[in-house]
Design an enzyme around this catalytic site. Structure first.
Site, mmCIF file in Angstrom:
data_model
loop_
_atom_site.group_PDB
_atom_site.id
_atom_site.type_symbol
_atom_site.label_atom_id
_atom_site.label_comp_id
_atom_site.label_asym_id
_atom_site.label_seq_id
_atom_site.Cartn_x
_atom_site.Cartn_y
_atom_site.Cartn_z
ATOM 1 N N SER A 135 41.906 55.954 47.117
ATOM 2 C CA SER A 135 41.743 54.830 47.738
ATOM 3 C C SER A 135 43.026 54.249 47.265
ATOM 4 C CB SER A 135 40.546 53.847 47.193
ATOM 5 O OG SER A 135 39.835 52.971 48.067
ATOM 6 N N TYR A 148 37.252 50.440 39.258
ATOM 7 C CA TYR A 148 36.794 51.086 40.585
ATOM 8 C C TYR A 148 38.274 50.925 40.755
ATOM 9 C CZ TYR A 148 37.164 52.813 44.576
ATOM 10 O OH TYR A 148 36.656 53.200 46.268
#
Length: 250
Positions: A135, A148
């Protein structure tokens, strides 16, 4: 015919990747926790798709299932580590610790365990491709991204180190780093099922779609074997890194 294993195959990126690879002529093993969704996908995709129900965080179950793969779905040539999630968007001092632990177990432990299970066979055959779904959060920090983002930074560095360990072998590794992507359950899961809150993330934005990511995977696996894309960062035109912020004293 090459054989691919795709985790997180029941929805979003994983499902779109399975559909695209089947259309491209690959055999695909689709792994996910939700057997009902996997079976629906299997009914649509036919005999070249094998649904496998397992949770990447359950190491013993994963090992057992991989040992029982039918011969026609062995060996695995392409591993697509797509399973992952974000939970919560609170600042670190208000975050739920269980959410942190779940992200680490799924985004890191599950990914490295599956890689550890499949990579030796690739090395033995001197052939394979590992694609990790990272990501942009692994590169750019944002408020509430805490664990995250850290987990995706791990995926980025792990991918780079795999390339180093595999130097001299015909095994490719790519880290795909998507930005804002809609049409998935990502934000619904992040906000613990609050669909209204999740919808606000994508309102009035022409976002990247699961099909965009699937087409990227298709392009990657069909590039020449001497060709390696170390990482590829994908954002919608509507998104960019916002630069550094300064908090003025008041």
């Amino acid at each position: 015919m090459n054989i691919a294993l795709v985790t997180g195959a029941s929805s979003g990126f994983g499902q779109a990747i399975c559909r695209k690879l089947i259309a491209d002529g690959y055999k695909v093993i689709g792994a996910a926790r939700r057997s009902d969704k996997l079976q629906k996908l299997a009914d649509q995709l036919g005999d070249n798709f094998l649904p496998l129900t397992f949770d990447v965080t359950k190491k013993d179950a994963v090992e057992t299932i991989l040992l029982q793969l039918p011969k026609e779905f062995q060996p695995i040539d392409i591993l697509i580590n797509n399973a992952g999630l974000a939970l919560g968007l609170e600042p670190a001092y208000e975050a739920n610790y269980n959410d942190w632990e779940t992200m680490i177990q799924t985004n890191i432990i599950g990914l490295i365990h599956l890689t550890h299970q499949i990579l030796p066979s690739m090395v033995e055959r001197n052939y394979g491709y590992i694609i990790n779904l990272g990501s942009v959060a692994g590169t750019y920090a944002y408020k509430g991204g805490n664990v995250y983002g850290a987990s995706k930074a791990f995926v980025k560095q792990f991918s780079a180190n795999l390339r180093t360990d595999l130097l001299g072998k015909r095994i490719r590794v790519t880290n795909i780093e998507p930005g804002l992507c809609g049409g998935t359950e990502f934000s619904n899961i992040r906000f613990h099922g609050n669909d209204e809150q999740a919808a606000t993330v994508y309102k009035d934005v022409d976002y990247v779609t699961p099909e965009d990511i699937a087409n990227t995977v298709s392009w990657l696996v069909n590039t020449p074997n001497h060709f390696n894309v170390n990482s590829i960062e994908i954002m919608p035109v509507a998104q960019a890194s916002a630069g550094l912020s300064v908090c003025k004293q008041v």
